[in-house]
Design an enzyme around this catalytic site. Structure first.
Site, PDB file in Angstrom:
ATOM      1  N   LYS A  63       0.854  -1.192   0.000  1.00 47.27           N
ATOM      2  CA  LYS A  63       0.000   0.000   0.000  1.00 47.27           C
ATOM      3  C   LYS A  63       0.887   1.238   0.000  1.00 47.27           C
ATOM      4  CE  LYS A  63      -4.328   1.061   2.444  1.00 47.27           C
ATOM      5  NZ  LYS A  63      -4.981   0.882   3.750  1.00 47.27           N
TER       6      LYS A  63
HETATM    7  O1  G3P Z   1      -9.157   1.896   4.593  1.00 44.02           O
HETATM    8  C1  G3P Z   1      -8.964   3.206   5.014  1.00 44.02           C
HETATM    9  C2  G3P Z   1      -9.629   3.383   6.307  1.00 44.02           C
HETATM   10  O2  G3P Z   1      -8.931   2.721   7.297  1.00 44.02           O
HETATM   11  C3  G3P Z   1      -9.854   4.779   6.690  1.00 44.02           C
HETATM   12  O3  G3P Z   1     -11.024   4.791   7.424  1.00 44.02           O
HETATM   13  O4  G3P Z   1     -12.664   5.636   8.991  1.00 44.02           O
HETATM   14  O5  G3P Z   1     -10.221   6.146   9.302  1.00 44.02           O
HETATM   15  O6  G3P Z   1     -11.505   7.230   7.482  1.00 44.02           O
HETATM   16  P1  G3P Z   1     -11.374   6.021   8.349  1.00 44.02           P
END
Ligand code: G3P
Length: 217
Positions: free
Chosen positions: A83
């Site tokens: 990634k």
């Molecule tokens: O896959 C990306 C994710 O982990 C981000 O999620 O909820 O932290 O914006 P969030």
């Protein structure tokens, strides 16, 4: 549509994996920090549990350093997807990895043009962040729709991995639009089973059943 689980929590992955709900796993530096585990150790453990792609994120910001880190992460297991962030250096690293035949997940995508660049750099996955766009009052689902249209226009093979999924609606809308994959926290995946009318209907069935005085076993 494939389900990736967005966590480095081994127990949570195991529970969903046993139900056949896990087509892959995504992690990021914040999720590794939350797990309290060493990145190499926990990633190896996840790769041993799950057959599909397991995204492990580089933390360098310069292309050469990302490439060194990515190769070390890729050596953990055959199902690693490296990634990288959607920066110019990340795209350079993506191209090098893609030319080496490695899976790359380009993350932190917030615009159709960024997604276009990732596809041209050979990414296996593009990760548009729906929830974080919603946070700033931009429609995250519109981004998924735009990328779907652009990729279909030119037959790009890069898979749309809808990320930053926070709600069941994000999942249903991603499926409706035709995202290839969603990645969501375990709690969001489990919440897909819930509906208030299911709970209400079940309570009514149970109440009526009790009146019969019967048992099945
Ligand atoms: O896959 C990306 C994710 O982990 C981000 O999620 O909820 O932290 O914006 P969030």
């Amino acid at each position: 549509m494939k389900f990736f689980v967005d966590t480095a929590d081994i127990d949570a992955i195991a529970e969903l994996n046993d139900l056949g709900m896990v087509d892959g796993v995504t992690t990021n530096p914040s999720l590794i920090a939350k797990s309290g585990r060493n990145i190499l150790e926990v990633t190896k453990e996840i790769c041993g549990m799950v057959k599909g792609p397991v995204s492990a994120e580089v933390v360098a910001t310069k292309a050469d350093d990302m490439i060194a880190e990515g190769r070390k992460l890729a050596a953990i297991a055959d199902n690693i997807a490296i990634k990288v962030p959607l920066t110019w250096d990340g795209l350079k690293a993506c191209k090098v990895f893609a030319d080496e035949g490695r899976m790359v997940n380009v993350t932190l995508c917030f615009s159709p043009n960024q997604a276009l660049l990732a596809a041209k750099a050979g990414a296996a996955f593009i990760s548009p962040f729906i929830g974080r766009l919603d946070d700033i009052h931009v429609d995250g689902m519109e981004l998924i729709q735009d990328i779907r249209e652009i990729y279909d226009n030119y037959d790009f093979e890069t898979q749309i991995l809808a990320a930053s999924i926070r709600t069941p609606n994000h999942v249903a809308e991603s499926a409706r639009i035709g995202a290839d994959v969603i990645t969501a926290p375990p709690a969001v995946i489990k919440s897909l089973a819930s509906h208030p009318l299911t709970d209400k209907g079940l309570a009514a069935f149970m109440a009526d059943w009790e009146k019969t005085g019967q048992t099945i076993l």
